[in-house]
Design a protein around this motif. Structure first.
Motif, short mmCIF file in Angstrom:
data_model
loop_
_atom_site.label_atom_id
_atom_site.label_comp_id
_atom_site.label_asym_id
_atom_site.label_seq_id
_atom_site.Cartn_x
_atom_site.Cartn_y
_atom_site.Cartn_z
N ILE A 187 0.86 -1.18 0.00
CA ILE A 187 0.00 0.00 0.00
C ILE A 187 0.90 1.23 0.00
O ILE A 187 1.72 1.40 0.90
CB ILE A 187 -0.92 0.02 1.24
CG1 ILE A 187 -1.76 -1.24 1.29
CG2 ILE A 187 -1.78 1.27 1.24
CD1 ILE A 187 -2.53 -1.40 2.58
N GLY A 188 0.77 2.05 -1.02
CA GLY A 188 1.62 3.22 -1.16
C GLY A 188 1.38 4.27 -0.09
O GLY A 188 0.25 4.51 0.30
N ARG A 189 2.46 4.87 0.37
CA ARG A 189 2.40 5.99 1.31
C ARG A 189 2.97 7.21 0.62
O ARG A 189 3.66 7.12 -0.40
CB ARG A 189 3.20 5.68 2.57
CG ARG A 189 2.59 4.55 3.38
CD ARG A 189 3.29 4.33 4.67
NE ARG A 189 3.00 5.46 5.57
CZ ARG A 189 3.71 5.70 6.66
NH1 ARG A 189 4.72 4.95 6.98
NH2 ARG A 189 3.41 6.72 7.42
N ASP A 190 2.71 8.37 1.19
CA ASP A 190 3.08 9.64 0.57
C ASP A 190 4.57 9.73 0.24
O ASP A 190 4.94 10.22 -0.81
CB ASP A 190 2.67 10.78 1.50
CG ASP A 190 2.41 12.06 0.76
OD1 ASP A 190 2.30 12.01 -0.48
OD2 ASP A 190 2.31 13.10 1.41
N GLY A 191 5.44 9.24 1.08
CA GLY A 191 6.87 9.35 0.84
C GLY A 191 7.40 8.38 -0.21
O GLY A 191 8.54 8.49 -0.64
N GLY A 192 6.61 7.43 -0.64
CA GLY A 192 7.08 6.40 -1.56
C GLY A 192 7.34 6.89 -2.97
O GLY A 192 8.16 6.32 -3.69
N VAL A 193 6.68 7.94 -3.37
CA VAL A 193 6.83 8.43 -4.74
C VAL A 193 8.21 9.05 -4.95
O VAL A 193 8.87 8.82 -5.96
CB VAL A 193 5.72 9.47 -5.07
CG1 VAL A 193 5.91 10.03 -6.46
CG2 VAL A 193 4.36 8.84 -4.93
N THR A 194 8.65 9.82 -3.98
CA THR A 194 9.93 10.53 -4.12
C THR A 194 11.10 9.76 -3.51
O THR A 194 12.24 10.16 -3.68
CB THR A 194 9.84 11.91 -3.44
OG1 THR A 194 9.46 11.74 -2.07
CG2 THR A 194 8.82 12.78 -4.16
N ARG A 195 10.82 8.68 -2.81
CA ARG A 195 11.88 7.91 -2.16
C ARG A 195 12.75 7.22 -3.20
O ARG A 195 12.25 6.70 -4.19
CB ARG A 195 11.25 6.88 -1.22
CG ARG A 195 12.21 6.26 -0.24
CD ARG A 195 11.43 5.73 0.94
NE ARG A 195 12.25 4.97 1.85
CZ ARG A 195 12.98 5.51 2.81
NH1 ARG A 195 12.97 6.81 2.97
NH2 ARG A 195 13.69 4.75 3.61
N ASP A 196 14.04 7.20 -2.96
CA ASP A 196 14.98 6.56 -3.86
C ASP A 196 14.66 5.08 -4.01
O ASP A 196 14.31 4.42 -3.03
CB ASP A 196 16.41 6.75 -3.32
CG ASP A 196 17.45 6.20 -4.27
OD1 ASP A 196 17.45 6.63 -5.45
OD2 ASP A 196 18.25 5.35 -3.84
N TYR A 197 14.78 4.54 -5.22
CA TYR A 197 14.43 3.15 -5.48
C TYR A 197 15.26 2.19 -4.62
O TYR A 197 14.74 1.20 -4.11
CB TYR A 197 14.60 2.83 -6.97
CG TYR A 197 14.16 1.45 -7.33
CD1 TYR A 197 12.81 1.18 -7.51
CD2 TYR A 197 15.06 0.41 -7.48
CE1 TYR A 197 12.37 -0.09 -7.83
CE2 TYR A 197 14.64 -0.85 -7.81
CZ TYR A 197 13.29 -1.11 -7.98
OH TYR A 197 12.86 -2.37 -8.28
N ALA A 198 16.54 2.48 -4.44
CA ALA A 198 17.39 1.62 -3.63
C ALA A 198 16.91 1.58 -2.18
O ALA A 198 16.95 0.52 -1.53
CB ALA A 198 18.84 2.08 -3.70
#
Length: 114
Positions: A85-96
């Motif tokens: 479940i996506g959270r707000d910080g997941g979009v901009t968080r680095d993939y690593a």
């Protein structure tokens, strides 16, 4: 490269909500052991409109699908449904960092319940 099976039915998403929950900065991982003889690992992805518009939500789901293909078959729980479940910080968080978060969350999901 093939990944886990995809959860398609709403009732399976609702059932996953009763399973183990691990919260990270970019997502919430739900792991629910299915009580059937199927040992397949299944994955589902949810991102709400609170996170952003369709472009943002689809970008996040693409990242989640890539993570699932990379990690779930090796680190996932056999015979269980895994829902991200996506959270707000997941979009901009680095993939690593997301990848490291998922590895850590899957490790916690294997722990016996308290």
């Amino acid at each position: 490269m093939s990944g886990p099976e995809t959860i398609r039915l709403r009732r399976d998403y609702l059932a996953a909500n009763k399973g183990r929950r691990v919260v990270t900065a970019g997502f919430v991982l739900l792991v629910n052991h299915r009580r059937d003889s199927d040992s397949a690992i299944r994955a589902g992805f949810t991102v709400t409109k609170k996170i952003g518009g369709a472009v943002v939500r689809n970008r996040m789901k693409r990242r989640f699908r890539a993570l699932a293909r990379e990690l779930l078959l090796d680190l996932g729980v056999a015979g269980a449904d895994h829902v991200l479940i996506g959270r707000d910080g997941g979009v901009t968080r680095d993939y690593a960092l997301l990848r490291a978060d998922l590895e850590k969350a899957l490790g916690k999901a294997h722990l016996p319940p308290r």
